[in-house]
Design an enzyme around this catalytic site. Structure first.
Site, PDB file in Angstrom:
ATOM      1  N   PHE A 133      -0.376   8.370  -3.371  1.00  0.00           N
ATOM      2  CA  PHE A 133      -1.667   7.954  -3.910  1.00  0.00           C
ATOM      3  C   PHE A 133      -1.944   6.477  -3.622  1.00  0.00           C
ATOM      4  O   PHE A 133      -3.022   6.116  -3.148  1.00  0.00           O
ATOM      5  CB  PHE A 133      -1.690   8.229  -5.418  1.00  0.00           C
ATOM      6  CG  PHE A 133      -2.905   7.716  -6.133  1.00  0.00           C
ATOM      7  CD1 PHE A 133      -4.033   8.506  -6.255  1.00  0.00           C
ATOM      8  CD2 PHE A 133      -2.896   6.451  -6.703  1.00  0.00           C
ATOM      9  CE1 PHE A 133      -5.155   8.037  -6.932  1.00  0.00           C
ATOM     10  CE2 PHE A 133      -4.014   5.971  -7.383  1.00  0.00           C
ATOM     11  CZ  PHE A 133      -5.142   6.760  -7.493  1.00  0.00           C
ATOM     12  N   ASP A 134      -0.985   5.612  -3.911  1.00  0.00           N
ATOM     13  CA  ASP A 134      -1.157   4.169  -3.710  1.00  0.00           C
ATOM     14  C   ASP A 134      -1.484   3.840  -2.254  1.00  0.00           C
ATOM     15  O   ASP A 134      -2.421   3.100  -1.951  1.00  0.00           O
ATOM     16  CB  ASP A 134       0.115   3.405  -4.086  1.00  0.00           C
ATOM     17  CG  ASP A 134       0.542   3.608  -5.517  1.00  0.00           C
ATOM     18  OD1 ASP A 134       0.560   4.761  -5.973  1.00  0.00           O
ATOM     19  OD2 ASP A 134       0.876   2.610  -6.161  1.00  0.00           O
ATOM     20  N   THR A 135      -0.654   4.397  -1.358  1.00  0.00           N
ATOM     21  CA  THR A 135      -0.821   4.099   0.058  1.00  0.00           C
ATOM     22  C   THR A 135      -2.179   4.563   0.556  1.00  0.00           C
ATOM     23  O   THR A 135      -2.879   3.825   1.275  1.00  0.00           O
ATOM     24  CB  THR A 135       0.289   4.771   0.881  1.00  0.00           C
ATOM     25  OG1 THR A 135       1.569   4.296   0.430  1.00  0.00           O
ATOM     26  CG2 THR A 135       0.129   4.475   2.359  1.00  0.00           C
TER      27      THR A 135
END
Length: 424
Positions: free
Chosen positions: A214-216
């Site tokens: 999700f972050d990436t």
């Protein structure tokens, strides 16, 4: 507390594609908490209470704006929900939600989507990152300087304590991101990030992953859209009790990178909906000039080798002038395509023909310079050998390359200059 089931996680419709407004500082007095810090948890009955109490005390003592702490419980099966409920009742400004399914990305997506705070953040429950970096993390978002802020363990000023295995994995992962998706940020995985809510409202419907990628995915999409990403060096101590399954997470990340790469190369993401309006100062600044020069030079070096090889193969059959024109034409088409994707970050088929036509116009400038150089050489030194011809063409190509870069940046791919600046 609110239980959130799968049906509630369906993405809201993407807002209209009008540009994001110019970033403005947040007012000193805001009706909602200015900062909402999300702590995603799954079966963290031992770490949850000391983490939240320490975070609450830190914010109460050092943070100059109103805040909220949101505990996002990922379907825990231990005492985590009871502890979260008790903490939300005891600590002012503390809330909690319970999700019916696991997934850190799912927890962040849900908590950020329902929050009305203008600045949204999250941190890992183990508090591996020193909380002293929290105010520097969110300050650029409050002031209107940046769109997203991330903690980085790979900056020169960071102080990191972790084993060699995790160090190698982290550096390999971020290196792979730079080589495959051409990202500029240094640390995609540090569990210490913040985003302005107006940006999150545009970003979250575009992010598919609900797990660790999700972050990436969020950062890559934001950077490709030209949003400004601020990096903060952090002090970070590895949690020896980390429950991240390295192999399965790594495989999921690789699949996520492949999926995201296909979406970007196919032009399937509406990145224009994330751009700042023309009144934003960012639109007046050159975007990533140093990186563009490096990539343009690398593409140019490959194109020059291709050009010289074609020239050497064609000259015996066609003569010097025709060989030069054909070799330059073929390498120019390949050069424009490569620079379009790698240097200026343009994806998809939209505008490809127009870019190639403009690239051919830049090619005409190169042809004039190189052909004129050959003509001048043959006029002044009729008996010059092939080596002298090659040296002359190399010198002429260097001049043509510099001029072509300026034309590419200002005329062929001008859109990349209006999307905002990206952190180095």
């Amino acid at each position: 507390m609110r239980t959130v089931r799968r049906s509630a996680l369906i993405d809201r419709p993407l807002p209209e594609s009008s540009a994001l407004p110019r970033r403005m500082p947040l007012p000193a007095h805001h009706p909602e908490p200015v900062l909402d810090v999300v702590v995603p948890v799954y079966n963290e009955e031992n770490d949850l209470e000391p983490c939240v109490r320490r975070l609450h005390a830190h914010l109460g003592e050092t943070f100059p704006y109103t805040f909220r702490i949101t505990i996002a419980d990922n379907a825990s099966t231990d005492a985590t929900p009871r502890i979260a409920a008790r903490l939300s009742a005891e600590l002012p400004g503390t809330d909690w939600i319970r999700l019916a399914e696991k997934g850190r990305g799912r927890a962040l997506h849900t908590a950020w989507s329902r929050s009305r705070a203008p600045v949204l953040a999250y941190l890992d429950v183990d508090l591996s990152t020193d909380l002293a970096a929290l105010l520097p993390l969110v300050a650029p978002l409050i002031s209107g300087h940046s769109d997203i802020a991330i903690g980085t363990r790979l900056a020169r000023g960071s102080q990191v304590v972790r084993g060699p295995k995790r160090e190698i994995i982290s550096r390999c992962y971020n290196g792979l991101l730079r080589s495959t998706l051409a990202v500029g940020f240094s640390d995609a995985q540090c569990g210490f990030k913040a985003v302005r809510r107006d940006v999150a409202e545009r970003l979250l419907p575009l992010v598919e992953d609900r797990e660790w990628f999700f972050d990436t995915e969020l950062l890559v999409i934001a950077e490709r859209a030209g949003l400004r990403i601020h990096e903060v060096p952090v002090d970070w101590v590895d949690d020896p009790d980390s429950r991240v399954r390295i192999l399965s997470t790594a495989l999921a990340d690789l699949r996520g990178m492949a999926r995201l790469g296909r979406a970007l190369s196919g032009g399937r993401l509406p990145l224009t909906a994330l751009r700042r309006s023309g009144g934003d100062l960012d639109g007046e600044l050159p975007a990533g000039l140093a990186r563009q020069v490096v990539r343009f030079a690398a593409v140019g070096a490959a194109s020059t080798l291709c050009y010289l090889l074609l020239y050497a193969l064609l000259r015996p059959a066609t003569g010097a002038q025709a060989a030069n024109a054909l070799a330059l034409l073929a390498s120019a088409i390949a050069n424009t395509a490569a620079n379009r994707r790698l240097t200026f970050g343009v994806r998809g088929r939209d505008g490809a023909l127009r870019h190639q036509l403009k690239g051919l116009a830049a090619f005409a400038v190169g042809l004039t310079l190189t052909s004129g150089s050959l003509a001048a050489l043959h006029h002044t030194a009729p008996g010059a050998g092939h080596r002298v011809e090659l040296a002359t063409l190399i010198a002429a190509n260097l001049a043509a390359t510099l001029l072509r870069f300026l034309l590419f940046r200002a005329w062929v791919f001008p859109a990349r200059r209006t999307t905002g600046s990206v952190s180095p």
